[in-house]
Design a protein around this motif. Structure first.
Motif, short mmCIF file in Angstrom:
data_model
loop_
_atom_site.label_atom_id
_atom_site.label_comp_id
_atom_site.label_asym_id
_atom_site.label_seq_id
_atom_site.Cartn_x
_atom_site.Cartn_y
_atom_site.Cartn_z
N PRO A 174 4.46 -4.87 -6.60
CA PRO A 174 5.49 -4.05 -5.95
C PRO A 174 5.27 -4.00 -4.44
CG PRO A 174 4.59 -2.93 -7.88
CD PRO A 174 3.74 -4.14 -7.67
N GLU A 175 6.36 -4.14 -3.70
CA GLU A 175 6.24 -4.13 -2.24
C GLU A 175 5.61 -2.85 -1.72
OE1 GLU A 175 9.98 -4.90 -0.44
OE2 GLU A 175 10.20 -6.92 -1.31
N GLN A 176 5.90 -1.73 -2.40
CA GLN A 176 5.33 -0.46 -1.95
C GLN A 176 3.81 -0.45 -2.07
OE1 GLN A 176 7.73 -0.97 -4.14
NE2 GLN A 176 9.30 0.64 -4.12
N ALA A 177 3.29 -1.08 -3.14
CA ALA A 177 1.85 -1.12 -3.33
C ALA A 177 1.18 -1.99 -2.26
CB ALA A 177 1.52 -1.68 -4.73
N ILE A 178 1.81 -3.10 -1.92
CA ILE A 178 1.27 -3.97 -0.87
C ILE A 178 1.29 -3.25 0.47
CG2 ILE A 178 1.59 -6.14 0.38
CD1 ILE A 178 2.81 -7.30 -2.20
N ALA A 179 2.41 -2.60 0.77
CA ALA A 179 2.54 -1.89 2.05
C ALA A 179 1.51 -0.76 2.17
CB ALA A 179 3.95 -1.34 2.20
N ALA A 180 1.12 -0.19 1.05
CA ALA A 180 0.19 0.95 1.07
C ALA A 180 -1.20 0.55 1.54
CB ALA A 180 0.10 1.58 -0.32
N ILE A 181 -1.56 -0.72 1.39
CA ILE A 181 -2.88 -1.16 1.86
C ILE A 181 -2.80 -1.95 3.16
CG2 ILE A 181 -3.89 -1.18 -0.43
CD1 ILE A 181 -3.55 -4.15 -0.56
N ASP A 182 -1.59 -2.22 3.63
CA ASP A 182 -1.39 -2.91 4.89
C ASP A 182 -1.25 -1.87 6.00
OD1 ASP A 182 -0.78 -4.50 7.01
OD2 ASP A 182 1.08 -5.30 6.19
N ARG A 183 -2.32 -1.59 6.69
CA ARG A 183 -2.34 -0.48 7.64
C ARG A 183 -1.60 -0.79 8.94
NH1 ARG A 183 -8.50 1.97 7.03
NH2 ARG A 183 -8.43 2.22 4.76
N SER A 184 -1.05 -1.97 9.05
CA SER A 184 -0.30 -2.30 10.26
C SER A 184 1.11 -1.73 10.23
CB SER A 184 -0.22 -3.82 10.44
OG SER A 184 0.50 -4.42 9.37
N GLY A 185 1.57 -1.31 9.04
CA GLY A 185 2.93 -0.79 8.89
C GLY A 185 2.99 0.71 9.12
N PRO A 186 4.18 1.28 8.96
CA PRO A 186 4.34 2.73 9.14
C PRO A 186 3.62 3.51 8.05
CG PRO A 186 6.36 1.75 8.25
CD PRO A 186 5.45 0.61 8.60
N ALA A 187 3.20 4.72 8.40
CA ALA A 187 2.52 5.58 7.43
C ALA A 187 3.49 6.00 6.34
CB ALA A 187 1.95 6.80 8.13
N SER A 188 2.97 6.21 5.13
CA SER A 188 3.79 6.64 4.01
C SER A 188 2.96 7.54 3.11
CB SER A 188 4.30 5.44 3.21
OG SER A 188 3.21 4.80 2.54
N ALA A 189 3.65 8.29 2.24
CA ALA A 189 2.95 9.17 1.30
C ALA A 189 2.09 8.35 0.34
CB ALA A 189 3.95 10.02 0.54
N LEU A 190 2.59 7.18 -0.05
CA LEU A 190 1.82 6.33 -0.96
C LEU A 190 0.56 5.82 -0.27
CD1 LEU A 190 1.68 5.01 -3.75
CD2 LEU A 190 2.92 3.06 -2.82
N ALA A 191 0.68 5.38 0.98
CA ALA A 191 -0.49 4.90 1.73
C ALA A 191 -1.51 6.02 1.91
CB ALA A 191 -0.06 4.35 3.08
N SER A 192 -1.02 7.21 2.18
CA SER A 192 -1.91 8.37 2.32
C SER A 192 -2.64 8.66 1.01
CB SER A 192 -1.10 9.59 2.75
OG SER A 192 -1.88 10.75 2.75
N THR A 193 -1.93 8.50 -0.10
CA THR A 193 -2.53 8.71 -1.42
C THR A 193 -3.63 7.70 -1.68
OG1 THR A 193 -0.48 9.64 -2.31
CG2 THR A 193 -2.06 8.76 -3.91
N VAL A 194 -3.35 6.43 -1.37
CA VAL A 194 -4.33 5.36 -1.58
C VAL A 194 -5.59 5.62 -0.77
CG1 VAL A 194 -4.78 2.91 -1.20
CG2 VAL A 194 -2.62 3.64 -2.23
N ARG A 195 -5.42 6.01 0.48
CA ARG A 195 -6.59 6.22 1.34
C ARG A 195 -7.39 7.44 0.90
NH1 ARG A 195 -5.17 4.93 7.57
NH2 ARG A 195 -7.43 5.02 7.62
N ALA A 196 -6.70 8.51 0.49
CA ALA A 196 -7.41 9.71 0.04
C ALA A 196 -8.19 9.42 -1.25
CB ALA A 196 -6.42 10.85 -0.18
N ALA A 197 -7.56 8.71 -2.19
CA ALA A 197 -8.23 8.37 -3.45
C ALA A 197 -9.40 7.42 -3.21
CB ALA A 197 -7.23 7.74 -4.42
N ASP A 198 -9.21 6.47 -2.31
CA ASP A 198 -10.26 5.52 -1.97
C ASP A 198 -11.48 6.25 -1.40
OD1 ASP A 198 -11.08 2.62 -1.40
OD2 ASP A 198 -11.20 3.49 0.61
#
Length: 337
Positions: free
Chosen positions: A266-290
């Motif tokens: 899913p594009e959203q999952a890829i974007a969540a680990i690509d820190r060059s893009g805009p911040a998102s709730a999903l990316a924040s979730t991934v980083r907090a869980a990590d």
């Protein structure tokens, strides 16, 4: 010595400089570019990646020749954006992509899912083992896949199937760093999964996509380790610089994005680990869980004192999440007894 300890525990290491794209790279260039982040009381990655690479602790010294050489190789592979990069890890079973697509369909029935799960004996065993663990506190044993899905739910099945599907990717070590690091990356997946569920509820995002992003991020680390092994690796203890380890993490994420596109994640999952893009709730979730998952693994291996871990969790508001991880581990121990 004391100053280095203070730098390590209470500050981030100096950030890498951004190289001019028109200039030729030289051995002294730090290649990774990380966006600025708020200063953390303890930089968990500055503890996790030295441990992952076989170092007790990282140091704030400049990179040595081996580290510069390996970073240039990682950069070249990541920049190539070559689909063949996915060949550096074993392929997942053919039933898994079909099942993952079905799991993303909110209208799919439990009977349809049960039929697909039943095509893979490993998945069947994993689902039944999970649902019959003390974590679910069942009065009687569950014996069918459809009944199991009713107990753990479709979202629970999504995360379980993804974990089972990806586990073989973290088992096969073809070199020193892969053989050492792959099991350590896989160990992170379980507490990470619990943390995903916790933070996904708080942030109201898809916990399955967050879990997939974390697994994909782990695959990127495995690929980066294999690139290092294929490039001739380094002597034990030679990859000690915090700048190298930060850059390694950067390129591992980039490699994960390459593989994610190749595997049609899913594009959203890829974007969540690509820190060059805009911040998102999903990316924040991934980083907090990590972060919370890494804290648990580091405490488990004696790389982070429990009192310091508690401070980190209070600072990030993750104490409740950590307690869920401990409860899960306690349930597993009772099941095994």
């Amino acid at each position: 010595m004391f100053k280095k300890l203070i730098d390590r525990f209470f500050h981030r290491s100096p950030g890498p400089l951004v190289p001019d794209e028109d200039l030729a790279l030289n051995p002294l260039t730090v290649l990774a570019v990380e966006p600025p982040e708020p200063v953390e009381m303890i930089d968990i990655d500055n503890l996790f990646f030295p441990w992952l690479l076989g170092m007790g602790t990282g140091v704030a010294d400049g990179m040595n020749d081996a580290e510069n050489r390996l970073l240039r190789t990682l950069k070249r592979v990541a920049d190539a954006d070559d689909p063949a990069t996915a060949d550096l890890v074993p392929r997942i079973p053919s039933v898994i992509p079909l099942l993952l697509r079905s799991l993303r369909d909110r209208n799919v029935s439990n009977s349809q899912l049960a039929e697909q799960v039943s095509q893979d004996a490993v998945l069947v065993a994993a689902v039944l083992k999970q649902v019959n663990s003390s974590y679910y506190r069942r009065a009687s044993a569950v014996k069918t896949i459809e009944e199991a899905i009713a107990v753990i739910g479709q979202n629970g099945l999504r995360m379980l199937v993804a974990g089972v599907a990806f586990q073989p990717l973290f088992n096969a070590g073809l070199g020193h760093f892969t053989g050492q690091g792959a099991p350590r990356v896989w160990e992170l997946s379980e507490p990470y999964g619990v943390a995903c569920r916790h933070f996904a509820k708080v942030r109201r995002v898809d916990g399955f996509e967050a879990f997939l992003a974390g697994l994909l991020q782990g695959v990127g680390v495995i690929v980066a380790l294999r690139v290092i092994d294929q490039a001739g690796g380094a002597a034990p203890g030679e990859l000690r610089s915090l700048d190298f380890q930060s850059s390694f993490a950067h390129y591992a994420r980039r490699l994960a994005c390459v593989i994610g596109k190749q595997w049609e994640f899913p594009e959203q999952a890829i974007a969540a680990i690509d820190r060059s893009g805009p911040a998102s709730a999903l990316a924040s979730t991934v980083r907090a869980a990590d972060r919370v998952g890494k804290i648990r693994v580091l405490v488990r291996h004696g790389m982070l004192r429990t009192d310091l871990a508690e401070v980190c969790l209070e600072e990030s508001g993750a104490t409740a999440c950590y307690k869920e991880i401990l409860a899960m581990e306690d349930a597993q121990e009772r099941s095994a007894a």
